[in-house]
Design an enzyme around this catalytic site. Structure first.
Site, PDB file in Angstrom:
ATOM      1  CG  HIS A  57      -1.813   1.184   1.327  1.00  0.00           C
ATOM      2  ND1 HIS A  57      -2.788   1.325   2.267  1.00  0.00           N
ATOM      3  CD2 HIS A  57      -1.858   2.321   0.585  1.00  0.00           C
ATOM      4  CE1 HIS A  57      -3.411   2.490   2.102  1.00  0.00           C
ATOM      5  NE2 HIS A  57      -2.866   3.111   1.099  1.00  0.00           N
ATOM      6  CD  GLU A 104       0.458   5.525  -0.951  1.00  0.00           C
ATOM      7  OE1 GLU A 104       1.326   5.482  -0.064  1.00  0.00           O
ATOM      8  OE2 GLU A 104      -0.753   5.644  -0.707  1.00  0.00           O
ATOM      9  CG  HIS A 108       2.778   8.687   2.326  1.00  0.00           C
ATOM     10  ND1 HIS A 108       2.449   9.077   3.607  1.00  0.00           N
ATOM     11  CD2 HIS A 108       1.640   8.202   1.770  1.00  0.00           C
ATOM     12  CE1 HIS A 108       1.161   8.819   3.823  1.00  0.00           C
ATOM     13  NE2 HIS A 108       0.641   8.300   2.727  1.00  0.00           N
TER      14      HIS A 108
END
Ligand SMILES: *[C@@H]1O[C@H](CO)[C@@H](O)[C@H](O)[C@H]1NC(C)=O
Ligand SMILES: *[C@@H]1O[C@H](CO)[C@@H](O)[C@H](O)[C@H]1NC(C)=O
Length: 241
Positions: A57, A104, A108
């Site tokens: 993930h 993502e 992040h």
């Protein structure tokens, strides 16, 4: 004179408080390697999947979100990784779209990239893949006979297998059914320090106070929460019945 002193003290107090309660971006100290069970994800998100292994993930620093919005994801920078990305880090909602990876990276990766070891898209995504293979959650579970099944597991049994293997506390998350008869295994987080060595996933008091890790990763994940010890755990197989 007295009142000037009082003002000075008040101001000093204000700045001390402001310092304590505002959160200038701290350097991250840990990365959270998050893996999901596609069948459970798709039961929440109404997608279809034929994947029966844990997939990535994300790789999330424990501090910071969206650290550089002008640093755009560019799939051609990780072209050599794409076959592996498609296999290990698939977008379950939009297969064959790079959107999930872009999301993502933006949220992040741009924060992880504050460390020299992760300061490019290629370094970030290849490190995530490397850790995914190194920790090999799929084999860890399978080797101890924790396999997708119509029979329920006890959380204790799953937790013991994982904790014994990694030697640190991980975070095991489930989707709870409305009736509460069972919970479906959904996501597992494994944490590493800045040298990519395993560390426990427990939050420090400082992290809890600063509340920087938002529980929502993508829509729908709000249904995930830490599995509880008193409810049977369903590890859904691809094909039921
Ligand atoms: C943000 O990313 C851009 C593009 O890679 C880069 O030029 C810039 O230095 C970065 N800014 C910071 C604060 O890291
Ligand atoms: C993506 O990266 C490639 C390779 O460095 C470069 O040629 C291309 O211009 C970049 N695309 C965008 C949209 O920045």
């Amino acid at each position: 004179m007295r009142s000037t002193a009082a003002v000075v003290i008040l101001c000093a107090g204000y700045f001390l408080l402001a310092g304590a309660f505002s959160h200038p971006p701290r350097e991250w100290t840990r990365l959270i390697l998050t893996q999901q069970w596609p069948k459970t994800f798709c039961s929440m998100e109404h997608c279809k999947t034929d994947i029966s292994y844990w997939t990535l993930h994300g790789l999330w620093p424990n501090s910071g979100n969206m650290c550089n919005n002008s640093w755009h994801f560019n799939a051609s920078l990780i072209e050599d990784l794409l076959p592996e990305m498609e296999k290990c880090w698939p977008d379950l909602l939009k297969p064959s779209s790079p959107e999930f990876w872009g999301y993502e990276w933006k949220k992040h990766g741009t924060c992880a990239a504050k460390a020299e070891s992760l300061n490019s898209q290629h370094k970030y995504f290849s490190k995530a893949l490397e850790l995914y293979h190194k920790f090999d959650l799929n084999s860890v579970l399978k080797d101890k006979n924790i396999v997708p099944s119509e029979d329920y597991y006890k959380l204790d049994d799953i937790e013991t297998v994982i904790t014994d293997f990694y030697g640190v506390k991980t975070k095991i998350q489930c989707v709870h059914t409305k009736g509460g008869q069972f919970q479906s295994l959904g996501q597992i987080e494994i944490c590493v320090d800045r040298d990519f060595q395993l560390v426990g996933c427990e939050k420090s008091n400082e992290e809890i106070l600063s509340n920087e890790i938002l529980p929502l990763a993508v829509g729908g994940y709000s249904e995930l929460s830490v599995c509880d010890h008193s409810t049977p755990v369903y590890y859904p197989p691809l094909v039921t019945g």
